[in-house]
Design a protein around this motif. Structure first.
Motif, PDB file in Angstrom:
ATOM      1  N   LYS A   7       0.849  -1.192   0.000  1.00 41.10           N
ATOM      2  CA  LYS A   7       0.000   0.000   0.000  1.00 41.10           C
ATOM      3  C   LYS A   7       0.886   1.243   0.000  1.00 41.10           C
ATOM      4  CE  LYS A   7      -4.276  -1.561   0.610  1.00 41.10           C
ATOM      5  NZ  LYS A   7      -4.655  -2.240  -0.596  1.00 41.10           N
TER       6      LYS A   7
ATOM      7  N   ILE B 206       2.160   5.043   0.826  1.00 41.93           N
ATOM      8  CA  ILE B 206       2.413   5.728   2.091  1.00 41.93           C
ATOM      9  C   ILE B 206       1.164   6.463   2.574  1.00 41.93           C
ATOM     10  CG2 ILE B 206       3.304   7.756   0.912  1.00 41.93           C
ATOM     11  CD1 ILE B 206       5.218   8.138   3.210  1.00 41.93           C
ATOM     12  N   PHE B 207       0.400   6.988   1.622  1.00 44.83           N
ATOM     13  CA  PHE B 207      -0.902   7.588   1.886  1.00 44.83           C
ATOM     14  C   PHE B 207      -1.734   6.786   2.850  1.00 44.83           C
ATOM     15  CE2 PHE B 207      -3.004   9.913  -1.879  1.00 44.83           C
ATOM     16  CZ  PHE B 207      -2.220  10.993  -1.620  1.00 44.83           C
ATOM     17  N   TYR B 208      -1.942   5.532   2.416  1.00 44.55           N
ATOM     18  CA  TYR B 208      -2.845   4.670   3.149  1.00 44.55           C
ATOM     19  C   TYR B 208      -2.247   4.259   4.480  1.00 44.55           C
ATOM     20  CZ  TYR B 208      -5.939   4.673  -0.797  1.00 44.55           C
ATOM     21  OH  TYR B 208      -6.805   5.081  -1.777  1.00 44.55           O
TER      22      TYR B 208
ATOM     23  N   LEU C 281      -0.467   6.120   6.378  1.00 50.51           N
ATOM     24  CA  LEU C 281      -0.704   7.232   7.299  1.00 50.51           C
ATOM     25  C   LEU C 281      -2.143   7.205   7.799  1.00 50.51           C
ATOM     26  CD1 LEU C 281       1.183  10.150   5.530  1.00 50.51           C
ATOM     27  CD2 LEU C 281       1.955   8.720   7.391  1.00 50.51           C
ATOM     28  N   ILE C 282      -3.079   6.952   6.890  1.00 56.47           N
ATOM     29  CA  ILE C 282      -4.481   6.899   7.299  1.00 56.47           C
ATOM     30  C   ILE C 282      -4.691   5.767   8.294  1.00 56.47           C
ATOM     31  CG2 ILE C 282      -6.841   6.555   6.487  1.00 56.47           C
ATOM     32  CD1 ILE C 282      -5.938   7.750   3.816  1.00 56.47           C
ATOM     33  N   VAL C 283      -4.009   4.633   8.047  1.00 55.66           N
ATOM     34  CA  VAL C 283      -4.164   3.493   8.944  1.00 55.66           C
ATOM     35  C   VAL C 283      -3.631   3.831  10.344  1.00 55.66           C
ATOM     36  CG1 VAL C 283      -3.297   1.186   9.427  1.00 55.66           C
ATOM     37  CG2 VAL C 283      -4.266   1.696   7.205  1.00 55.66           C
TER      38      VAL C 283
END
Lengths: 271, 341, 291
Positions: C92, C94-96, C98-100
């Motif tokens: 995944k 890096i975006f996701y 961070l959201i996680v």
């Protein structure tokens, strides 16, 4: 080295000129006073051993890095130190070593979004939606032509993330064409590409150069293709220009042969 | 009957405002890839500023303190609130949108949220501290003599109209060349930059627009409830908006509606009727947040594109029926023969 | 002048607390290359676990701290196995990630609140009298905090420079692809990093609670951006930078109380963060390609 001329009459034909460019990281010089020029309408190769500073040069020319000193001129205008988007808008478009498509957009969208002046302004969204629509029609037509040329037409509505590695390479090149560049700086476009496709990409580059008159700078490891399509080749080593000439001339140049390939040279330079 | 209608209108206002928050976050994250980890702060700023513009001066000696108190008509106050939310987005953008990794923006949004929460709570003279603002005058209350239910219905309609307008506008952005470039920025910012487009400007546009959307939601919230205190905009509420967007479908405004409905209305309302346990007054809200947190993580893991994935955009196409000509021949004839699909 | 030295003394103590926390965050960032927004929850968990061992189970405080820290490290390990590993497998972006971690912070905080409630609490230990050292007045607890931090920093330094694990961690931090190619078992190094990061968060949480006396479940989150400020100031992913950043942020925020109300000291940290991002986002010690 001798090809850098101060005679104004030849300057007119220079598309890209790099002069005494320097960049160091933490005291280590990655680019150490490199100078070269690229004539308009040519396909020029930029080669050099690993660690010669090629990637840093690409990043300096495209504005991703700021030079410590020296000049970069595009059509005679200084672009050194400008932001990447300013350099792109002036007509120097670069590609990346690893294919970097827009994965969640279709092939068609990848092309259209790469064109300059799409009317991508908020004011148009609010008050003048017709501006975008009219321009879109032109762009779609151009994009379709380009896709047909590159054999990507059947994939036009496919998400770019689903393309194969080779198709992504073709997409990168066709996307760059949409931007109508004066100079197209290709950073190792043949890396990780199979021989048949290398051939094809080479043909596309030559074709674009002939039809549209686009100036190409080809940073490449694959010397075979460089020899085939580049009229002039610049060799860099240790962050500086080592020699300039045709591939055939360079092969006779003992300094190049030694610096570039070390010991047993001839078999790898290929003859 | 009136009680049920009153309840329905409240739920609807709630639904529309959360929808507007989700649309705002969709413009920021779904279109452009901006990680805003303090969505709810923009709601608060929009609401507070509109309120102090609409409210009269705080009566002396009442123990209530707030800035401004200009007693302005609601439309102007609302505009002020929305612009304030946009300004906050602009300031954050100036700090963190300039060629930095997305982590930095996320950190700055989160830090700003924490900072403003403390400042507004402790700074009693700004928006009356932890006590918060109350008795905010309702818009158009003096317009005519309203029954409470009549006013609720009127307000619901106003909210619905504003929502529909914002929804259509968000869709229009999405389909416009601007929206296309925003999505390219989301997919790979460096490449867009290399193609001669000022990505800072594009991201800033999305940041400010999204912030203003959330600000509109904030203005509507405080105008309807007529009160707002820091307890009403804890960090947890930001997750509700994120969960709504991620469950519904990033980049898809229809998904944003469904997500808002599922998370902000169905889930929020359903958990409200769970029996309270006297020894643990916070148990239900805590469990609610556990589930919201899980929804965020699981939706990213199993279905990052959401229940309703982004739609594929096709452009003008050559009519498929005409197989007698090759595509080259079609193109040679120009786009006059190329229809829109 | 005495006020200056008093606040400077506080500053050194705060810097000690921050050094543990920012090094823990920075080490993990360096190796895994994503910011952990749930770090504040680990910090809270550390202080709350220790509180359980000491106030409920009546362990001696040092033993309670050891247990609390170990438990936090285990928590960090479990989270890595259950949450981050599966995501890393799916590559995944890096975006996701961070959201996680952001969603995880809500999840962990809420779980902690279910077990520990929302009120304030404190460790069952006595405050000691002040000891005068040069121009400074320190309580015994404050001296202990400084000692713990200094010893931990030396241990981290030795770990990074003398052990093979530390060298592998630095290699992964510098160039993850190269590290993988050169045969480093990146998975086990990642695991070890999470354990160390969790332990430092836990220990940092305990000394933070010792310093502020009272704490609650959300204490960790309210300190999170001060830790971020220290980490960014030093250069994100740079262990020694994080130490330096902690020292600067700790001292400056406390000494600022000479001029501005101490209620605004975290705002001073925010101001430093903003100035840093505007002027030198890569941090005092820049790492290539991470800004």
């Amino acid at each position: 080295m001798a090809t850098i001329s101060n005679d104004p009459s030849t300057q007119v034909n220079v598309a890209l000129e790099v002069e005494s460019l320097k960049k160091s990281f933490g005291g280590v010089a990655a680019v150490d006073g490199v100078s070269f020029s690229v004539e308009k309408g040519t396909i020029t190769g930029l080669i050099g051993p690993n660690g010669a500073g090629k990637s840093t040069m690409v990043n300096l020319i495209s504005g991703a890095l700021k030079p410590d000193s020296g000049h970069i001129r595009l059509d005679g205008h200084e672009i050194g130190g400008l932001e990447p988007h300013q350099i792109g808008a002036r007509g120097l478009i670069r590609t990346f070593q690893i294919s970097r498509e827009y994965p969640d957009m279709t092939v068609m969208e990848n092309l259209i979004v790469s064109a300059a002046n799409q009317g991508e302004r908020l004011i148009n969204v609010c008050f003048r939606p017709s501006v975008g629509k009219k321009r879109d029609r032109e762009l779609v037509e151009r994009a379709l032509h380009t896709l047909v040329t590159f054999g990507l037409y059947p994939l036009r509505n496919e998400y770019a993330r689903n393309l194969s590695g080779g198709q992504k390479r073709l997409l990168e090149l066709s996307r760059a064409v949409m931007a109508d560049p004066k100079v197209l700086l290709l950073d190792e476009p043949m890396a990780g590409v199979n021989p048949a496709l290398i051939e094809k990409l080479g043909e596309h580059i030559v074709g674009l150069n002939k039809e549209l008159g686009t100036t190409f700078v080809l940073v490449e490891h694959n010397l075979e293709i460089v020899e085939k399509i580049c009229s002039k080749v610049i060799v860099v080593a240790l962050g500086a220009t080592l020699a300039v000439g045709t591939m055939a001339e360079l092969r006779k140049n003992q300094a190049v042969v030694e610096a570039y390939l070390g010991g047993d040279v001839r078999e790898r330079v290929g003859s | 009957m009136d009680i049920i209608l009153g309840y329905v209108t409240t739920i609807l206002v709630f639904f529309f405002t959360y929808n507007i928050f989700t649309l705002g976050l969709n413009i920021q994250f779904g279109y452009t890839g901006i990680l805003n980890f303090t969505v709810i702060t923009f709601m608060a700023i929009g609401g507070y500023v509109a309120a102090v513009l609409a409210m009269p001066k705080a009566p002396a000696g009442s123990g209530i303190y707030y800035i401004l108190g200009l007693n302005l008509p609601w439309p102007i106050a609302a505009l002020g609130g929305v612009l304030a939310a946009g300004l906050l987005g602009y300031l954050i953008g100036q700090i963190a949108l300039k060629r930095l990794r997305s982590d930095y923006l996320a950190i700055v949004t989160l830090a700003t949220g924490t900072l403003l929460y403390g400042l507004i709570g402790n700074g009693t003279s700004i928006f009356d501290g932890w006590q918060g603002l109350f008795n905010v005058p309702q818009p158009f209350a003096g317009f005519r003599t309203w029954t409470p239910l009549g006013y609720s219905i009127f307000f619901t309609i106003v909210t619905a109209v504003i929502f529909v307008f914002l929804w259509l506008f968000a869709n229009r952005i999405y389909k416009s060349p601007l929206g296309r470039v925003m999505r390219a920025v989301r997919d790979d910012q460096d490449v867009v930059e290399a193609f001669g487009k000022n990505t800072f400007k594009i991201r800033m546009t999305a940041m400010v627009l999204g912030s203003m959307y959330v600000g509109v939601g904030g203005v509507l919230t405080i105008a309807y409830i007529t009160a707002l205190s820091p307890a009403g905009w804890t960090t947890g509420e930001t997750f509700v908006v994120w969960a709504a967007l991620l469950v519904g479908g990033r980049g898809n405004n229809f998904g944003a509606i469904v997500g808002s409905f599922l998370v902000a209305v169905v889930f929020n309302e359903a958990t409200r009727y769970l029996p309270q346990i006297p020894a643990h007054p916070n148990l239900i809200p805590d469990i609610r947040y556990v589930l919201i947190g899980l929804a965020v993580i699981l939706s990213v893991y199993f279905r990052p594109q959401g229940v309703f994935p982004e739609k594929k955009n096709t452009f003008f196409e050559v009519p498929l029926g005409d197989n007698s000509k090759t595509i080259e021949e079609h193109l040679a004839g120009g786009l006059s023969k190329v229809g829109e699909q | 002048m005495s006020l200056f030295f008093l606040t400077l003394g506080f500053g050194l103590v705060t810097a000690s607390v921050l050094s543990l926390l920012s090094v823990g965050l920075s080490l993990q960032f360096g190796v895994t290359n994503f910011v952990n927004f749930a770090y504040g929850s680990y910090l809270s968990a550390g202080m709350l676990f220790t509180w359980t061992f000491s106030a409920k189970l009546h362990f001696p405080f040092v033993l309670a701290t050891v247990c609390g820290v170990i438990l936090t490290a285990i928590l960090a390990l479990i989270v890595n196995e259950v949450v981050f590993e599966p995501f890393a497998k799916r590559r995944k972006s890096i975006f996701y990630m961070l959201i996680v971690t952001f969603g995880l912070s809500l999840l962990l905080d809420s779980i902690l609140q279910i077990f520990y409630g929302v009120g304030f609490d404190k460790f069952p230990i006595k405050q000691s009298a002040a000891i005068k050292i040069g121009p400074f007045d320190f309580t015994g607890v404050q001296l202990l905090i400084i000692l713990v931090a200094v010893v931990s920093m030396v241990v981290i330094h030795l770990l990074l420079t003398r052990t093979s694990l530390g060298k592998k961690m630095r290699a992964m931090s510098d160039n993850p692809d190269l590290a993988k190619i050169s045969g480093i078992d990146t998975k086990s190094v990642t695991r070890a990093t999470w354990a160390i990061s969790g332990a430092l968060a836990g220990l940092g949480g305990v000394v933070l609670a010792l310093n502020t006396v009272y704490f609650e479940t959300t204490t960790g989150d309210s300190l999170l951006f001060v830790i971020f400020a220290a980490v960014i100031l030093g250069g994100i992913g740079q262990t020694y930078g994080a130490m330096l950043g902690a020292l600067v942020i700790g001292v400056v925020t406390e000494v600022s109380a000479v001029w501005v109300s101490s209620a605004y000291k975290t705002d001073v940290a925010f101001l430093i963060l903003v100035i840093m991002l505007l002027v030198r986002p890569q941090g005092i010690i820049a790492s290539q390609g991470k800004a």
